[in-house]
Scaffold this motif. Sequence first.
Motif, short mmCIF file in Angstrom:
data_model
loop_
_atom_site.label_atom_id
_atom_site.label_comp_id
_atom_site.label_asym_id
_atom_site.label_seq_id
_atom_site.Cartn_x
_atom_site.Cartn_y
_atom_site.Cartn_z
N ARG A 219 -1.24 0.56 -13.42
CA ARG A 219 -0.97 0.58 -11.86
C ARG A 219 -2.27 0.82 -11.16
O ARG A 219 -2.91 1.75 -11.78
CB ARG A 219 0.09 1.64 -11.64
N THR B 233 -4.18 3.35 -13.56
CA THR B 233 -3.31 4.21 -14.36
C THR B 233 -2.72 3.43 -15.48
O THR B 233 -1.89 2.52 -14.96
CB THR B 233 -2.40 5.00 -13.48
N PRO C 23 -4.89 2.22 -8.61
CA PRO C 23 -4.81 3.50 -8.00
C PRO C 23 -4.45 2.89 -6.45
O PRO C 23 -5.11 2.12 -5.91
CB PRO C 23 -6.15 4.04 -8.32
N VAL C 24 -4.04 4.00 -5.86
CA VAL C 24 -3.61 3.85 -4.46
C VAL C 24 -5.05 3.61 -3.66
O VAL C 24 -4.78 2.63 -2.75
CB VAL C 24 -2.96 5.19 -3.78
N THR C 25 -5.81 4.20 -4.05
CA THR C 25 -7.13 4.36 -3.00
C THR C 25 -8.01 2.73 -3.10
O THR C 25 -8.73 2.62 -2.28
CB THR C 25 -8.25 5.25 -3.63
N THR D 237 -8.01 11.87 2.25
CA THR D 237 -8.54 12.03 0.83
C THR D 237 -9.97 12.60 0.69
O THR D 237 -10.19 13.42 -0.15
CB THR D 237 -8.12 10.57 0.16
N GLN E 24 0.76 10.92 -6.00
CA GLN E 24 0.64 9.94 -7.15
C GLN E 24 -0.72 10.25 -7.55
O GLN E 24 -1.62 10.91 -6.97
CB GLN E 24 0.55 8.44 -6.50
N HIS E 25 -1.15 9.86 -8.66
CA HIS E 25 -2.35 10.15 -9.42
C HIS E 25 -3.43 9.35 -8.34
O HIS E 25 -3.49 8.28 -8.13
CB HIS E 25 -2.70 9.67 -10.56
N ARG E 26 -4.52 9.97 -7.96
CA ARG E 26 -5.46 9.35 -7.23
C ARG E 26 -6.69 9.25 -7.90
O ARG E 26 -7.27 10.27 -8.31
CB ARG E 26 -5.59 10.01 -5.89
N ALA F 268 -6.78 -0.09 -2.49
CA ALA F 268 -6.16 -0.99 -1.52
C ALA F 268 -7.12 -1.07 -0.58
O ALA F 268 -7.29 -2.26 0.21
CB ALA F 268 -4.87 -0.42 -1.07
N PHE G 186 0.70 -1.16 0.05
CA PHE G 186 0.07 0.04 -0.17
C PHE G 186 0.75 1.07 -0.06
O PHE G 186 1.46 1.37 0.99
CB PHE G 186 -0.88 0.02 1.28
N GLY G 187 0.93 1.87 -1.27
CA GLY G 187 1.93 3.09 -1.20
C GLY G 187 1.11 4.12 -1.00
O GLY G 187 -0.04 4.32 -0.67
N GLY G 188 1.62 5.36 -1.66
CA GLY G 188 1.11 6.75 -1.26
C GLY G 188 1.61 7.65 -0.38
O GLY G 188 2.08 8.52 -0.84
#
Lengths: 204, 124
Positions: free
Chosen positions: B100, B39, B102-104, B113, A15-17, B106, A3-5
Amino acid sequence: MDFGGFDSSGASVRQHRAIKILLAGGFGVGKTTLVGAVSEIKPLRTEEPLTEGSLRSDSTAGVERKTTTTVAMDFGRISLRSDLVLYLFGTPGQQRFWFMWDELAIGALGAVVLADTRRLADSFPAIDYFERREIPFIVALNCFDGARRYDVDDVRVALDLDPDLPIIHCDARSRESAKQVLITLVEHVLMTSPEESAVRHSVR
Amino acid sequence: MPGNDERWLDAEAGPVVRPYALTRGRTRHAGESFDLVATVTSTNALVTDPAALGPEHVSVLQLARAPTTVADIASDVDLPLGVVRILLADLRELGLVAIRTPVTMAERVDKQTLREVLNGLRGL
């Protein structure tokens, strides 16, 4: 799962969210209108192989694997910041479209059930879906010209919704109104989401 | 109309079409699955085998020069999502695009956010 960010120093790794919001509702309830009112709407199609189960008919017996159905989705994007984009996905509410929702719902911020008070029953499957999967949602009543404006409390009883679940009136044609629908959803999600234990200090 | 909900094939369900020749009949792609808002970015790697790419692959690749999403690409090339996914998976296998999540994705969207989204919406 990684889990990055944000790294441990709290410095943001830009990062693009992409944030997904679902919009569900019966046919002709104004999903396309609402998405178009508040975002840059784009055409999007999906398709699924038809199976015997979904077809409930033997008319294509033997050719199941060769046939797909195409479903149009309402797809809109709102760039909030260069690295933060909101994606709206409007899909039909009926149970037979749930295969699309199962994917759309992963990681989604929440959902809006758009309802027409003249056909409230059309929103039952969507409400049922989000309740069962514990996806936060609100109900927006699209006020059609000439339709009786029902009291929110009456609608709450009719739909058997929790007292703290927001139900609002809206005009899907109006940008301000559509914006308010999304704001109401995000506020609701913010109110109901648990405090993050991972946050060690508040950053203002 | 009675029994309307029982019918799969109606105007809303859309036309029944043959699978796309573009994907050579494939309806599932290879490799790890990816989200609708994952992405996609071109890696700018050289195409070593141009024959492996159809014109649709090239269109998709061009759209991915700047980071974009699976859904945006599907909309821009005007092809169904499933077809675009297969084309993207092909491109990924050839090392031409990076996809990739997206972070959200996960977990639930975090409060920070959510606040940013709220402020962004209010400022529209």
